[in-house]
Design an enzyme around this catalytic site. Structure first.
Site, PDB file in Angstrom:
ATOM      1  N   ASP A  48       8.365  -6.683   1.719  1.00  0.00           N
ATOM      2  CA  ASP A  48       8.410  -7.124   0.460  1.00  0.00           C
ATOM      3  C   ASP A  48       7.675  -6.358  -0.668  1.00  0.00           C
ATOM      4  O   ASP A  48       6.643  -5.898  -0.665  1.00  0.00           O
ATOM      5  CB  ASP A  48       8.016  -8.344  -0.268  1.00  0.00           C
ATOM      6  CG  ASP A  48       8.162  -9.429  -1.668  1.00  0.00           C
ATOM      7  OD1 ASP A  48       9.450  -9.346  -1.799  1.00  0.00           O
ATOM      8  OD2 ASP A  48       7.331  -9.020  -2.407  1.00  0.00           O
ATOM      9  N   TYR A  53       4.207  -2.158  -7.824  1.00  0.00           N
ATOM     10  CA  TYR A  53       2.946  -2.314  -6.534  1.00  0.00           C
ATOM     11  C   TYR A  53       2.630  -0.427  -6.474  1.00  0.00           C
ATOM     12  O   TYR A  53       1.262  -0.263  -6.197  1.00  0.00           O
ATOM     13  CB  TYR A  53       3.377  -2.424  -5.721  1.00  0.00           C
ATOM     14  CG  TYR A  53       4.278  -3.639  -5.575  1.00  0.00           C
ATOM     15  CD1 TYR A  53       3.323  -4.647  -6.579  1.00  0.00           C
ATOM     16  CD2 TYR A  53       4.804  -4.495  -4.478  1.00  0.00           C
ATOM     17  CE1 TYR A  53       4.122  -6.057  -6.270  1.00  0.00           C
ATOM     18  CE2 TYR A  53       5.011  -6.248  -4.660  1.00  0.00           C
ATOM     19  CZ  TYR A  53       4.485  -6.533  -5.455  1.00  0.00           C
ATOM     20  OH  TYR A  53       5.278  -7.493  -5.923  1.00  0.00           O
ATOM     21  N   LYS A  82      11.666  -4.404  -6.573  1.00  0.00           N
ATOM     22  CA  LYS A  82      12.019  -5.144  -7.894  1.00  0.00           C
ATOM     23  C   LYS A  82      11.892  -3.973  -9.210  1.00  0.00           C
ATOM     24  O   LYS A  82      11.099  -2.965  -9.172  1.00  0.00           O
ATOM     25  CB  LYS A  82      10.566  -5.977  -7.678  1.00  0.00           C
ATOM     26  CG  LYS A  82      10.743  -7.230  -6.397  1.00  0.00           C
ATOM     27  CD  LYS A  82       9.520  -8.046  -7.241  1.00  0.00           C
ATOM     28  CE  LYS A  82       8.944  -8.676  -5.492  1.00  0.00           C
ATOM     29  NZ  LYS A  82       8.539  -7.844  -4.667  1.00  0.00           N
ATOM     30  N   HIS A 115      11.743  -8.951 -11.616  1.00  0.00           N
ATOM     31  CA  HIS A 115       9.888  -9.105 -10.969  1.00  0.00           C
ATOM     32  C   HIS A 115       9.628 -10.125 -12.321  1.00  0.00           C
ATOM     33  O   HIS A 115       8.942 -10.813 -11.349  1.00  0.00           O
ATOM     34  CB  HIS A 115       9.942  -8.137 -11.485  1.00  0.00           C
ATOM     35  CG  HIS A 115       8.192  -7.633 -10.563  1.00  0.00           C
ATOM     36  ND1 HIS A 115       7.691  -6.512  -9.962  1.00  0.00           N
ATOM     37  CD2 HIS A 115       7.888  -8.869 -10.122  1.00  0.00           C
ATOM     38  CE1 HIS A 115       6.535  -7.024  -9.258  1.00  0.00           C
ATOM     39  NE2 HIS A 115       6.642  -8.021  -9.037  1.00  0.00           N
ATOM     40  N   GLU A 231     -10.272 -11.626  -5.369  1.00  0.00           N
ATOM     41  CA  GLU A 231     -10.651 -10.345  -5.631  1.00  0.00           C
ATOM     42  C   GLU A 231     -10.384  -9.801  -7.810  1.00  0.00           C
ATOM     43  O   GLU A 231     -11.230  -8.748  -7.639  1.00  0.00           O
ATOM     44  CB  GLU A 231     -10.370  -8.907  -4.754  1.00  0.00           C
ATOM     45  CG  GLU A 231      -8.963  -8.946  -4.636  1.00  0.00           C
ATOM     46  CD  GLU A 231      -8.610  -8.200  -4.115  1.00  0.00           C
ATOM     47  OE1 GLU A 231      -8.178  -6.612  -4.181  1.00  0.00           O
ATOM     48  OE2 GLU A 231      -8.531  -8.224  -2.422  1.00  0.00           O
TER      49      GLU A 231
END
Length: 330
Positions: A48, A53, A82, A115, A231
């Site tokens: 995915d 990203y 996406k 997205h 994080e």
């Protein structure tokens, strides 16, 4: 090939997509190629990805290496990616798709998703790629800049990707039930997939029922809940579902980890899951979910943990990180 772990499938239109995939969000460029290669080596066939990203070129390197070494064929892989928010205008959709295809080293995409239902002002590839959320980082007050693009325009261009053979299936991420009803009223090619945040703290039962009423498969991102967000300061260390007594009791009875229990819960309720990890042992654990079954009491107890707690909410992170309040959920 014979040593690869076998995973169940989820029906996506007429195709079968592996129910467990590797989520590639927040896997660094330095580690992405090796992580993908190792994942394919142990049996992952569902990856995915997304333009946003920022690691698709490295993901493509891992795919190419695995195929070259005979670990799998291209046809055995299911690759999802996406369309980013800045490419919603019809004239930009195909170029965005082709850029992902080039970076991934593919001649077709198995599943291409919108997205977010958020249209942002276009940023040219040569100016910045990935385009991210903020339009102009050099501005006095950097912020998101929305673009007035109907979702119907974007979907029409997505349909053209299928008709031209670039993409096998299309779908959407982060849509509400209302947006699904609207989409189904004008879609010539119906969406095959809805990808949403879902985990025991955000079960989204009504939305799942809505998607299934339209014969849409559902993929749950962040299926382990808060782990991806600590994080980023979008969750606290105490927000984890993995220490809940009902999850730990199920893990003990079945002789598995708490994470395996939560992922198995996701699969048993009919969703695909896309956990992220680059840890070799976790890769195997996250994939090994067919050797045990949660009983009805365990399923009900875990579902009862629902708090409607959303970690990935634009109403929260857009204002905090991008100086722009933009809500898409009620």
């Amino acid at each position: 090939m014979s040593d690869a772990i076998q995973v169940p499938g989820v029906k996506v239109s007429s195709k079968s997509m592996p129910a467990v995939g590797l989520g590639l969000w927040k896997i660094t460029q330095d580690s992405a190629a090796q992580a993908v290669y190792e994942a394919i080596k142990v049996g992952y066939r569902h990856l995915d990805s997304a333009a946003d990203y920022g690691n698709e070129q490295q993901v493509g390197e891992g795919i190419a290496r695995a195929i070259a070494e005979g670990l799998c064929s291209r046809e055995e892989l299911w690759i999802t990616t996406k369309l980013w928010n800045t490419y919603h205008r019809a004239e930009h959709v195909e170029a965005a798709c082709r850029r992902s295809m080039d970076d991934l080293g593919l001649d077709y995409i198995d599943l291409y998703l919108v997205h977010f239902p958020i249209a942002l002002r276009y940023v040219d590839f040569n100016d910045r790629y990935p385009a991210e959320w903020i339009f102009d980082h050099s501005a006095e007050d950097p912020a998101m800049e929305l673009d007035q693009v109907p979702l119907s325009e974007t979907w029409g261009a997505m349909e053209q990707l299928v008709e031209s053979g670039l993409v096998r299936q299309i779908g959407v991420c982060n849509y509400s039930a209302v947006l699904l009803h609207d989409l189904m009223s004008y879609a010539r090619i119906k969406p095959a997939m809805l990808q949403i945040e879902s985990h025991p703290y955000l079960t989204q039962e009504a939305l799942l029922r809505t998607a299934r009423s339209y014969n849409m498969a559902v993929t749950a991102f962040s299926p382990l809940g808060s782990l991806s967000y600590v994080e980023l300061n979008m969750a606290g260390a105490n927000d984890t579902v993995l220490t809940d007594p009902s999850v730990l009791a199920a893990a003990q009875r079945n002789g598995v980890t708490a994470a395996q229990v939560v992922l198995r819960w996701g699969i048993q309720r009919g969703t695909a899951v896309i956990p992220k990890t680059s840890n070799p042992q976790r890769l195997i654990e996250n994939l090994t979910l067919t050797e045990f079954t949660l009983n009805d009491e365990e399923m009900d107890a875990i579902s009862a943990l629902n708090q409607n707690h959303r970690f990935n909410d634009p109403a929260q992170f857009c204002e905090a990180a991008f100086n722009t309040f933009h809500s898409i959920y009620d």
